[in-house]
Design an enzyme around this catalytic site. Structure first.
Site, PDB file in Angstrom:
ATOM      1  N   ARG A  33       0.820  -1.197   0.000  1.00 38.58           N
ATOM      2  CA  ARG A  33       0.000   0.000   0.000  1.00 38.58           C
ATOM      3  C   ARG A  33       0.867   1.266   0.000  1.00 38.58           C
ATOM      4  NH1 ARG A  33      -1.866   0.626   4.557  1.00 38.58           N
ATOM      5  NH2 ARG A  33      -1.434  -1.338   5.571  1.00 38.58           N
ATOM      6  N   LYS A  42      -8.621  -2.114   0.728  1.00 39.93           N
ATOM      7  CA  LYS A  42      -8.466  -1.251   1.901  1.00 39.93           C
ATOM      8  C   LYS A  42      -9.197   0.080   1.738  1.00 39.93           C
ATOM      9  CE  LYS A  42      -6.262  -3.948   4.524  1.00 39.93           C
ATOM     10  NZ  LYS A  42      -6.934  -4.501   5.716  1.00 39.93           N
ATOM     11  N   HIS A  87     -10.660  -3.942  12.191  1.00 40.67           N
ATOM     12  CA  HIS A  87      -9.581  -4.557  11.406  1.00 40.67           C
ATOM     13  C   HIS A  87      -9.182  -5.827  12.142  1.00 40.67           C
ATOM     14  CE1 HIS A  87      -5.344  -4.364   9.400  1.00 40.67           C
ATOM     15  NE2 HIS A  87      -6.215  -5.053   8.674  1.00 40.67           N
ATOM     16  N   SER A  90      -1.203  -5.096   9.730  1.00 40.42           N
ATOM     17  CA  SER A  90      -0.801  -6.003   8.677  1.00 40.42           C
ATOM     18  C   SER A  90       0.362  -6.903   9.099  1.00 40.42           C
ATOM     19  CB  SER A  90      -0.343  -5.151   7.489  1.00 40.42           C
ATOM     20  OG  SER A  90      -0.119  -5.977   6.438  1.00 40.42           O
ATOM     21  N   LYS A 103      -3.596 -12.068  11.850  1.00 42.87           N
ATOM     22  CA  LYS A 103      -5.072 -12.185  11.821  1.00 42.87           C
ATOM     23  C   LYS A 103      -5.496 -13.357  10.942  1.00 42.87           C
ATOM     24  CE  LYS A 103      -5.636  -8.111  10.109  1.00 42.87           C
ATOM     25  NZ  LYS A 103      -4.192  -7.789  10.005  1.00 42.87           N
ATOM     26  N   THR A 104      -4.958 -13.380   9.691  1.00 38.15           N
ATOM     27  CA  THR A 104      -5.381 -14.439   8.764  1.00 38.15           C
ATOM     28  C   THR A 104      -4.896 -15.792   9.245  1.00 38.15           C
ATOM     29  OG1 THR A 104      -5.350 -12.864   6.934  1.00 38.15           O
ATOM     30  CG2 THR A 104      -5.277 -15.200   6.357  1.00 38.15           C
ATOM     31  N   ASP A 137     -10.075 -10.549   8.049  1.00 37.79           N
ATOM     32  CA  ASP A 137      -9.453  -9.217   8.036  1.00 37.79           C
ATOM     33  C   ASP A 137     -10.369  -8.059   8.416  1.00 37.79           C
ATOM     34  OD1 ASP A 137      -8.118  -6.850   5.898  1.00 37.79           O
ATOM     35  OD2 ASP A 137      -6.922  -7.829   7.433  1.00 37.79           O
ATOM     36  N   ARG A 146       1.177 -12.298  -1.761  1.00 39.28           N
ATOM     37  CA  ARG A 146      -0.170 -12.456  -1.237  1.00 39.28           C
ATOM     38  C   ARG A 146      -0.964 -13.491  -2.016  1.00 39.28           C
ATOM     39  NH1 ARG A 146      -2.210  -9.458   3.333  1.00 39.28           N
ATOM     40  NH2 ARG A 146      -0.512  -8.053   3.824  1.00 39.28           N
TER      41      ARG A 146
END
Ligand SMILES: Nc1ncnc2c1ncn2[C@@H]1O[C@H](COP(=O)(O)OP(=O)(O)O)[C@@H](O)[C@H]1O
Ligand SMILES: C=C(OP(=O)(O)O)C(=O)O
Ligand SMILES: [Ca+2]
Ligand SMILES: [Mn+2]
Length: 671
Positions: free
Chosen positions: A189, A334, A353, A371, A375-376, A390, A455
């Site tokens: 990003r 995002k 988030h 990030s 989380k994932t 996410d 990713r």
């Protein structure tokens, strides 16, 4: 060819050393001519006896191959519920194209561009019959009013694969069937190039100034970039249009339209947003929000407010987002998340988030984290149902996933460590910026030649125990994931409400390499609500809503360090994923609630004396450091960073009597 079958010298007869086999004599080109021993009638050898294919020409044969999609259902006439105003297929497509043309309209014109549905290339392949309008290759026109733009509308993954492989260099199919793509110069990003239109409303409502991710732009400059993006898209032969949804809670579903120029972007959003059923698509109508992704085309650096040739612009009043100068697909995901962080709190819904999963007893856990914090990875758990990885909402109805897919980091991914994510990388999944063997197309997930931020974007249904629809009851555990690059936070601590708020507002973690442009190694960072790059309102607004919901529904707060232990980044080592999973299991099972605790100094965190499957010596971070002095110094250094960071929030009052604020500040480090 000699009888041993060696290379033919062009003179001798070829015979296999034994058995009848085919017999060859040398042909004109010196290669053996093989003659079969087919039965011959009147000198003609007959092909096999099956009936000839029902086509006279190759074009006709091709036209047999694809049959028209199932007819769609008639549209219910909303004016008169219960009756069907059956629009014909033709009328429906016309309405759809009018709506898309309106989306792509330059605001300096009366009407939008002339649109045609379907792939321009198909016209030139069509059989040479009079009724087909031949697609005249578009001369490069400066005025989009003089040309047709073809719309590839809600294509299927297979159709998008074909578009990518045929027209987008750098698109390949991996050995497990995923579509490998490159996002170009940007592989993460670009938060510094993100702009939000500041008008009367947003000037009041949004979080601006120190610490805020929202950098202002005025309406006029937004329109300059909008015009640039729309002109770019309309100058193309074809654009991809996705009409999809955000938020699995049907009461608060948002319609989104994504216009893009790459099959990769269309497939990415096909996977990441919620996919409408054919019936829902018929009733889609006008989108609530539209993205114009002209990422292959730079913004004009001379345009006011620009900081590079990349600009990601959000106009909440117009409900539009423009992307120029970056092809990193995560910007779309995002950007929409930012929109939800604006729209949902207006409905008293907390946008988060966070990853989210649910146990067999209906116990829901949230995994907050910036990030790369886990989380994932941690929400994807074989023993629990995945609600999302996410982005979520917490409303009076419970929790709901905002998205239709998952966006997992692939660096060092292995089937042993993360089987569900590994196995989700199959046909239909987009893998971004990965490196693969040129022949076998096997992906080497350890290879970061393109970027560390490799990713995989896949539909949530690719995870075996995904919970469809992606909704669940009110959370029981709220887990804050801090990837601590200093290595001084405990692997796990149980938080009281004030501590949960303090750490939620602080959002301390290490931004891992690659996520954002320019981040080459883990960098200690404070990201309010563990997602500052995406929040639109002041972090304390989200914190106040979180406190109210945790109190109301009796949720417990936890702080889990998924980062370093026994030393900082570079000397310590990252806490083993298997230990973190054991800690998370103990939280889910409730066993950690009944453990014995010690309070550590400075941060005042309560740490358990033992967790099943985790070496007790690492539970108190000090024990894991050989140099205790260095530990103490590093701990105080981090405490100082926390204190400095929190100052900007010090005066924001939360709660009616603002009592919560004083308690929250007191929940920070004391040194
Ligand atoms: N102890 C740990 N806990 C969680 N993730 C870890 C741990 N150690 C290494 N990792 C790695 O960190 C990365 C976390 O990525 P991911 O779960 O996609 O983060 P997020 O979803 O928060 O962006 C994964 O590659 C995971 O394998
Ligand atoms: C893509 C992102 O999501 P995450 O890294 O949290 O998975 C991001 O934050 O840029
Ligand atoms: Ca993630
Ligand atoms: Mn994220």
């Amino acid at each position: 060819m000699a009888s041993n079958g060696s290379a033919n010298s062009g003179s001798e007869e070829f015979t296999f050393s034994n058995g009848p086999g085919p017999v060859a004599s040398s042909g004109r080109n010196g290669l053996p001519r093989i003659e079969t021993h087919q039965k011959r009638h009147n000198g003609i050898c007959h092909d096999d006896s099956s009936a000839p294919v029902k086509a006279q020409t190759i074009d006709e044969l091709h036209s047999l191959q694809k049959k028209r999609s199932a007819p769609t259902t008639p549209i219910k006439d909303s004016a008169e519920p219960g009756t069907f105003s059956t629009l014909t297929e033709e009328e429906r497509h016309k309405l759809q194209l009018q709506s898309i043309s309106a989306s792509l309209a330059s605001l300096t014109r009366e009407t939008g561009p002339k649109l045609v549905k379907g792939d321009p290339a198909k016209k030139s392949e069509a059989p040479n019959v009079s009724h087909v309008v031949h697609h005249v290759p578009t001369i490069s026109v400066s005025d989009s009013a003089l040309k047709f733009t073809h719309v590839l509308y809600n294509l299927s993954p297979a159709e998008l694969y074909e578009q990518a492989i045929k027209y987008e260099k750098g698109s390949f199919i991996t050995s497990t069937g995923a579509l490998a793509t490159l996002s170009g110069a940007k592989t993460g990003r670009s938060p510094r190039d993100k702009r939000v239109v500041k008008d009367e409303t947003t000037g009041e409502e949004l979080w601006w100034g120190k610490g805020s991710p929202n950098i202002e732009m005025d309406e006029h400059t937004f329109m300059v970039n909008r015009e640039r993006a729309v002109d770019y898209l309309n100058s193309l032969d074809k654009v991809f249009v996705n009409d999809q949804f955000l938020n699995w809670d049907p009461e608060h579903r948002i319609k989104v339209r994504i216009v893009s120029a790459r099959a990769y972007h269309s497939l990415f959003m096909h996977n990441m947003c919620i996919r409408p059923t054919p019936e829902e698509l018929e009733n889609f109508g006008t989108p609530d929000f539209t993205i114009y992704n002209a990422g292959q085309f730079p913004c004009n650096r001379y345009t006011h407010y620009m900081t590079s040739s990349t600009s990601i612009d959000l106009n909440l009043a117009r409900r539009e987002m423009i992307i120029l100068g970056t092809q990193y697909a995560g910007e779309m995901k995002k950007g929409l998340f930012g929109v939800m962080h604006y729209l949902m709190p207006k409905r008293q819904i907390l946008s988060l988030h966070s990853g989210c999963n649910m146990g067999k007893d209906g116990d829901v856990a949230l995994f907050f984290g910036l990030s790369g914090t886990g989380k994932t990875t941690l929400s994807t758990d074989h023993n629990r149902l995945l609600i999302g990885d996410d982005e979520h909402c917490w409303s009076e109805n419970g929790v709901s996933n905002i998205e239709g897919g998952c966006y997992a980091k692939c660096i060092d991914l292995s089937g042993e460590k993360e089987p569900d994510i590994f196995n989700a990388i199959k046909f239909g999944t987009v893998v971004e910026n990965v490196v693969f063997d040129e022949h076998t197309r096997e992906v080497d997930y350890t290879d970061k030649s393109v970027t560390e931020n490799t990713r995989a974007a896949y539909p949530i249904e690719f995870i075996p125990n995904a919970k469809i629809p992606c909704v669940g009851p009110h959370p029981k555990n709220v887990i804050l994931l801090a990837c601590d690059a200093f290595g001084v936070l405990p692997p796990v601590s149980k938080l009281n409400l004030a501590q949960t708020m303090y750490h939620f507002i602080s959002g301390y973690t290490a931004l891992v390499a690659g996520t954002e442009e320019g981040v080459k190694e883990p960098r200690a960072t404070f990201s309010a609500c563990f997602g500052a790059a995406f929040i639109m309102l002041h972090p304390c607004k989200y914190a106040a809503m979180l406190a109210e919901k945790m109190l109301k529904h009796g949720a417990t707060g936890w702080l889990v360090n998924t980062g370093w232990s026994g030393g900082s980044y570079g000397s310590g080592s990252r806490i083993k994923l298997q230990y973190t999973r054991k800690i998370i299991d103990a939280i889910h099972s409730g066993s950690l609630l009944n453990a014995n605790y010690n309070k550590i100094d400075v941060f005042g965190l309560d740490i358990p004396t033992e967790v099943e499957g985790v070496p007790s010596e690492i539970l108190d971070p000090k024990n894991a450091w050989s140099d205790k002095k260095a530990y103490q110094e590093t701990l105080l250094k981090l405490a100082g960073l926390f204190k400095n960071n929190f100052e900007v929030f010090q005066n924001y009052k939360i709660g009616k009597d603002s009592k919560l604020t004083d308690e929250i500040v007191a929940a920070g480090p004391i040194f």
